[in-house]
Scaffold this active site. Sequence first.
Site, PDB file in Angstrom:
ATOM      1  N   ARG A   1     -24.336 -48.870 -15.551  1.00 22.45           N
ATOM      2  CA  ARG A   1     -25.876 -49.180 -15.740  1.00 22.45           C
ATOM      3  C   ARG A   1     -26.678 -48.020 -15.064  1.00 22.45           C
ATOM      4  O   ARG A   1     -26.450 -47.903 -14.162  1.00 22.45           O
ATOM      5  CB  ARG A   1     -26.425 -50.652 -15.574  1.00 22.45           C
ATOM      6  CG  ARG A   1     -25.535 -51.739 -16.066  1.00 22.45           C
ATOM      7  CD  ARG A   1     -26.321 -53.016 -15.701  1.00 22.45           C
ATOM      8  NE  ARG A   1     -25.370 -54.083 -15.904  1.00 22.45           N
ATOM      9  CZ  ARG A   1     -26.017 -55.479 -16.342  1.00 22.45           C
ATOM     10  NH1 ARG A   1     -27.167 -55.697 -15.850  1.00 22.45           N
ATOM     11  NH2 ARG A   1     -25.173 -56.411 -16.370  1.00 22.45           N
TER      12      ARG A   1
ATOM     13  N   HIS B   1     -27.837 -45.770 -10.468  1.00 25.49           N
ATOM     14  CA  HIS B   1     -26.797 -46.173 -11.384  1.00 25.49           C
ATOM     15  C   HIS B   1     -25.712 -46.940 -10.476  1.00 25.49           C
ATOM     16  O   HIS B   1     -25.265 -46.464  -9.527  1.00 25.49           O
ATOM     17  CB  HIS B   1     -26.260 -44.887 -12.163  1.00 25.49           C
ATOM     18  CG  HIS B   1     -25.125 -43.957 -11.492  1.00 25.49           C
ATOM     19  ND1 HIS B   1     -23.744 -44.649 -11.530  1.00 25.49           N
ATOM     20  CD2 HIS B   1     -25.314 -43.200 -10.873  1.00 25.49           C
ATOM     21  CE1 HIS B   1     -23.365 -43.761 -10.947  1.00 25.49           C
ATOM     22  NE2 HIS B   1     -23.960 -42.597 -10.579  1.00 25.49           N
ATOM     23  N   CYS B   2     -25.197 -47.678 -11.277  1.00 21.63           N
ATOM     24  CA  CYS B   2     -23.964 -48.491 -10.838  1.00 21.63           C
ATOM     25  C   CYS B   2     -22.709 -48.121 -11.700  1.00 21.63           C
ATOM     26  O   CYS B   2     -22.641 -46.950 -12.229  1.00 21.63           O
ATOM     27  CB  CYS B   2     -24.084 -50.032 -10.706  1.00 21.63           C
ATOM     28  SG  CYS B   2     -24.480 -50.672 -12.317  1.00 21.63           S
ATOM     29  N   ALA B   3     -21.790 -49.040 -11.671  1.00 24.37           N
ATOM     30  CA  ALA B   3     -20.623 -48.524 -12.371  1.00 24.37           C
ATOM     31  C   ALA B   3     -20.847 -48.293 -14.222  1.00 24.37           C
ATOM     32  O   ALA B   3     -20.118 -47.601 -14.502  1.00 24.37           O
ATOM     33  CB  ALA B   3     -19.420 -49.714 -12.347  1.00 24.37           C
TER      34      ALA B   3
END
Length: 618
Positions: free
Chosen positions: A29, A25-27
């Site tokens: 998504r 995961h990113c910030a």
Amino acid sequence: MDYEKIAREIVDLVGGEKNVASLVHCATRLRFTLKDETKANKGKLENTEGVITVKVSGGQFQVVIGNTVPEVYSAIGKVSNILSDSKSSESTDEGKKGNIVGRTIDVISSIFAPLLGVMAGAGILKGLLLIATNFNWLDTESTTYIILFAASDSLFYFLPLILAVTTARKFEGNMFTALTVAGALLYPSIVSLHSEGVATDFFGIPVTMMSYSSTVIPIILSVIVMSKLEKLCNRLIHESVKNFVTPLISLVVMVPLTLIVFGPIGVNTGNAIADALVTAFGFSPLIAGAILGASWQLLVIFGVHWGLVPVFINNVAVYGRDGVKPAATASVFAQTGAAFGVFLKTKNKKLKALAGSATITALFGITEPAVYGVTLRLKRPFIAGIIGGAVGGAIIGHAGTQAFASGAPGLLTLPIFYGPGGEGFPGLIIGIVAAFLISAVLTYILGFEDPVEETEANDESKEIKEKSDEKVYSPLSGKVVALADVPDPAFSSEAMGKGIAIDPTVGRVVSPVAGTVTVAFKTKHAIGLVSDSGAEILIHVGIDTVQLDGKFFTSHVNQGDKVAVGDLLLEFDIEEIKQAGYKVVTPIIITNTSSYTEITATETSSTSEKEVLVRLNV
């Protein structure tokens, strides 16, 4: 918010955990790599509570969550085995599907996405320290500064160690071996060979010593090759000794190979990329800034912005600064301004609330709610954001603004753009303000298709429906039975709600209301509906018929289907069910009984399909 419930729904709708090759995961998504994307239900995912939208790009199935993505990601780890460090070789092979661009972006995002949060925090701290020292609020010789600088810089100094972990996770290598290889690159005696200019060789093979602190490419290349070597060794070496022989071979081979081959290649490649971008911005910083300011959010939408993230990090490592990233900041504030313009102009209460919250979120660098939930959906505001981003990017590029640390562009990370003397920082402030205001004003002037009138009409219609009595029509033909006479205390006691029952003469059930199928039991013996006016209805064919496990039943609808009064829901064989030893008397229950002041059942002794069976008084 029930994160575990959301996590279960997401895992189910991406095709189950067996369909997941990897997840990071990113910030904002969840980035899934799926074995078979056709098994995922994109439409239902987009309508799932807690999900903003779904994007398929760059070889990834991206579920946009927003600010709560860490909680949902953690919940997925609790309700499934997806986050397990060990993955089968099958998952790796499946993850290689797709074109070369998609696979490359998948690799880059998987390696760097886990670092973005701490990288932003460290970048902000580093920027604040730059401001504090420039204004003489803090002495660089003080122990306070030394401690805080170590906190801000350790991530970047030891970046090869951290990238070794994320790369090993992506390519299923041994993380501890990868860490050891990376540690060798930063080992004091190795660092001394470079800093003191000692002529170095390995069994007569010349070694070009370089500084590997903060580098990106060498360790990634090294760990990728190491993971392949490990798999080969594990296949060839006997199980009784492979647990220590494989790491031994990996260290003996990979550390010298990295210093001799991957190190020079990686460092020189990174320098070449940095030089090329610096040259491009040097040729026309205004045009280059305008292009990046206009296109950054487009790159984010398609997921290809990940290709530039290592470049930003590498530029800071090579030059101590990056002149490319600042222009992307204009794009972030431009879409923020566009969302704010929607907030000011719309008459739709729901859209106004969404645009307002999305504006606040975007100010801190999280633009997905603003882009996917507001500007892109309305089209013209998104275009206004592109124009504002181009103008702001041009101003920032012309000002020569530099980033001195890494971090997602936003209000909190503005300090990372404040370098020695503050040169270029005023240009950044002017650029992002211009991007915000131009986008907001253009959005307000150009306008958009505001759903206010339609929504208000719907709300008014819904309010009228809620205030009026509702009729529930008979879903079956047969003899009317008082609920108290149903031979099942769960129904006869009205514990599940008030209602009535029918002893059917025809084996078919039709919809008693216009509404939506909320529950379609796999055993087909019961079905749940909610009417357009809010009545929640359970139709349970027979007593204890769940034990038939669907035998003698045929369902004609699925969960989520819209139905009208009289639409066929399911069919059943009355005689076969009776011969199997079950009663077919069918309760029709209003499960949200408490929402009504009075529920009146028909007084007739028999009923037919689509005759009024129950009246609900609000």
